[in-house]
Write a protein that holds these residues in place. Sequence first.
Motif, mmCIF file in Angstrom:
data_model
loop_
_atom_site.group_PDB
_atom_site.id
_atom_site.type_symbol
_atom_site.label_atom_id
_atom_site.label_comp_id
_atom_site.label_asym_id
_atom_site.label_seq_id
_atom_site.Cartn_x
_atom_site.Cartn_y
_atom_site.Cartn_z
ATOM 1 N N GLN A 17 1.025 -1.434 0.333
ATOM 2 C CA GLN A 17 0.065 0.189 0.320
ATOM 3 C C GLN A 17 1.009 1.255 0.236
ATOM 4 O O GLN A 17 0.387 2.294 -0.528
ATOM 5 N N LEU A 18 1.572 0.995 0.906
ATOM 6 C CA LEU A 18 2.695 2.294 1.249
ATOM 7 C C LEU A 18 3.196 2.596 -0.435
ATOM 8 O O LEU A 18 3.488 3.839 -0.411
ATOM 9 N N ALA A 19 3.772 1.411 -0.944
ATOM 10 C CA ALA A 19 4.748 2.222 -2.656
ATOM 11 C C ALA A 19 3.645 2.196 -3.186
ATOM 12 O O ALA A 19 4.059 2.900 -4.266
ATOM 13 N N ASP A 20 2.317 1.433 -3.542
ATOM 14 C CA ASP A 20 0.961 2.413 -4.243
ATOM 15 C C ASP A 20 1.376 4.056 -4.416
ATOM 16 O O ASP A 20 0.612 4.784 -4.879
ATOM 17 N N GLU A 21 1.367 4.392 -2.332
ATOM 18 C CA GLU A 21 0.639 5.937 -2.320
ATOM 19 C C GLU A 21 2.178 6.834 -2.760
ATOM 20 O O GLU A 21 2.036 8.128 -3.447
ATOM 21 N N ALA A 26 10.355 4.935 -3.297
ATOM 22 C CA ALA A 26 10.637 5.482 -2.015
ATOM 23 C C ALA A 26 9.893 5.012 -0.712
ATOM 24 O O ALA A 26 9.693 5.351 0.528
ATOM 25 N N LEU A 27 10.016 2.918 -0.787
ATOM 26 C CA LEU A 27 9.537 2.690 0.090
ATOM 27 C C LEU A 27 10.628 2.755 1.393
ATOM 28 O O LEU A 27 12.473 2.644 1.139
ATOM 29 N N THR A 28 10.188 3.388 2.567
ATOM 30 C CA THR A 28 11.280 2.441 3.378
ATOM 31 C C THR A 28 11.032 1.919 5.037
ATOM 32 O O THR A 28 9.445 1.935 4.696
ATOM 33 N N LEU A 29 11.912 1.452 4.893
ATOM 34 C CA LEU A 29 11.130 0.503 6.762
ATOM 35 C C LEU A 29 10.731 1.118 7.472
ATOM 36 O O LEU A 29 9.788 1.100 8.361
ATOM 37 N N ALA A 30 11.340 2.947 8.407
ATOM 38 C CA ALA A 30 11.282 3.782 8.695
ATOM 39 C C ALA A 30 9.278 3.773 8.603
ATOM 40 O O ALA A 30 8.585 3.623 9.490
ATOM 41 N N ALA A 31 8.734 4.116 7.383
ATOM 42 C CA ALA A 31 7.156 4.408 7.086
ATOM 43 C C ALA A 31 6.100 3.633 7.320
ATOM 44 O O ALA A 31 5.436 3.244 7.712
ATOM 45 N N LEU A 50 15.523 -4.412 4.100
ATOM 46 C CA LEU A 50 14.615 -3.461 3.095
ATOM 47 C C LEU A 50 14.431 -4.729 1.856
ATOM 48 O O LEU A 50 13.525 -3.828 1.060
ATOM 49 N N ALA A 51 15.788 -4.551 1.155
ATOM 50 C CA ALA A 51 15.477 -5.574 0.263
ATOM 51 C C ALA A 51 14.543 -6.568 0.091
ATOM 52 O O ALA A 51 14.838 -7.201 -0.634
ATOM 53 N N ALA A 52 14.959 -7.796 0.636
ATOM 54 C CA ALA A 52 13.821 -8.697 1.014
ATOM 55 C C ALA A 52 12.889 -8.603 1.225
ATOM 56 O O ALA A 52 11.511 -8.740 0.902
ATOM 57 N N LEU A 53 12.456 -7.125 1.684
ATOM 58 C CA LEU A 53 11.450 -6.496 1.638
ATOM 59 C C LEU A 53 10.463 -6.080 0.504
ATOM 60 O O LEU A 53 9.521 -6.653 -0.145
ATOM 61 N N ARG A 54 11.658 -5.651 -0.823
ATOM 62 C CA ARG A 54 11.198 -5.355 -1.998
ATOM 63 C C ARG A 54 10.820 -6.436 -2.198
ATOM 64 O O ARG A 54 10.666 -6.243 -3.496
ATOM 65 N N ASP A 55 11.630 -7.395 -2.432
ATOM 66 C CA ASP A 55 11.881 -8.789 -3.162
ATOM 67 C C ASP A 55 10.201 -9.268 -2.574
ATOM 68 O O ASP A 55 9.634 -9.712 -4.130
ATOM 69 N N SER A 56 10.162 -9.399 -2.112
ATOM 70 C CA SER A 56 8.533 -9.765 -1.670
ATOM 71 C C SER A 56 7.330 -8.940 -2.132
ATOM 72 O O SER A 56 6.575 -9.838 -2.612
#
Lengths: 195, 195
Positions: A17-21, A26-31, A50-56
Amino acid sequence: MPRAGVTRERVTEEAEQLADEVGFDALTLAAVAARLGIKLPSLYKHIDSLAALRDSVSERAIHELAGVMARATVGKAGADAVAALAHAAREWAREHPGRYAATVPAPRRGVDAEFGMPEAAAAAATAVGVIYDALAGFGLEGDDAIDATRGLRSLLHGFVALEAAGGFGLPADVDRSFDRVVDAFIRSLPGYRTA
Amino acid sequence: MPRAGVTRERVTEEAEQLADEVGFDALTLAAVAARLGIKLPSLYKHIDSLAALRDSVSERAIHELAGVMARATVGKAGADAVAALAHAAREWAREHPGRYAATVPAPRRGVDAEFGMPEAAAAAATAVGVIYDALAGFGLEGDDAIDATRGLRSLLHGFVALEAAGGFGLPADVDRSFDRVVDAFIRSLPGYRTA
DNA sequence: GCTTTAAAGCTATTGGCAATAGCTTTATGG
DNA sequence: CCATAAAGCTATTGCCAATAGCTTTAAAGC
């Protein structure tokens, strides 16, 4: 187990959802952590990096897109199927810009890119297969079918990416352009036959 | 004036080279400064911000690409001109992946994107004009020409982007695919005529 | 030739983010 | 009711962009 709270699933969904917004880059773990109501380091109980999350996010997005395209073609064949697939892909991309951006493989992220993301690669193969199958009705075989698939992928990705980037400056109706561009491609399909 | 050293030009050039090596999105002021043999804060004597530097790289890259495409079409017309333009664009993009990435407008960087980069927008208009002109020989007018231009831009950008991202996994020859995809598009051009 | 001066460089500092280490809390299972 | 492991926390490090303020140097005027 502890403090009924966050799961790996929820982290990924919130990241989507954050990525869509804000955009995939601009995806950050902090957010993500802030949205989940936890502190940033706590995220590492659910993800590796962060890289692993992006891969997911990428993997799930590719699966979603493949599903959207596949569903758009059920009960259709030939030009109808290709047109439906194209329009469904564009619509999904417009609704989920962050997820869509996650769909295209990261251009050489450092040195790896050869081995990284084996699951995402498999998911991508599925998505490409959907397009390939939609073009099968045009009597294309072997390399001809591959060339046509690459053509449609390029056309779709290019249009969607340029549109999302605001690259179509002129006032001329973009929906209409997409219709015509897709139609022209479909009419060009017989030209891919080599035999 | 002082210490014969860095100029705004040199900063931008170094940034371009670095972008080609590590990717446009991996461009950092720290790395640019290190290359120039100065410390990071000193860079601010020549540029306003990382964002401004990126904009400079973008603007110059768009001009470069427009020039490459324009030069490729001199003395050619019709299908020859379009094919030459397409191949020149792809070749330049492959040689300068970072600059090429800088060529496509940043997908909503925050809130702006409407006003930001007025010069880059003008440069982009020039580049699009080159494509538009190359298609002029096909008797396309008004919205028909716009649609065809959008089609070629989409096809080129999509192919180049997917190729750079390693998106074409199969062993089938990518050069050959590009030839055929461009040819098929050119043959589809009469289909854009509305009259 | 010497002084003035402004540009170009520097160090120091702040704030944001990813990541790691190590402690504390809490829900669940025996 | 207690043991335990998962989930959360604070504290810290390192990298980067950015700003403030000082120092150096090269050119321009006298």
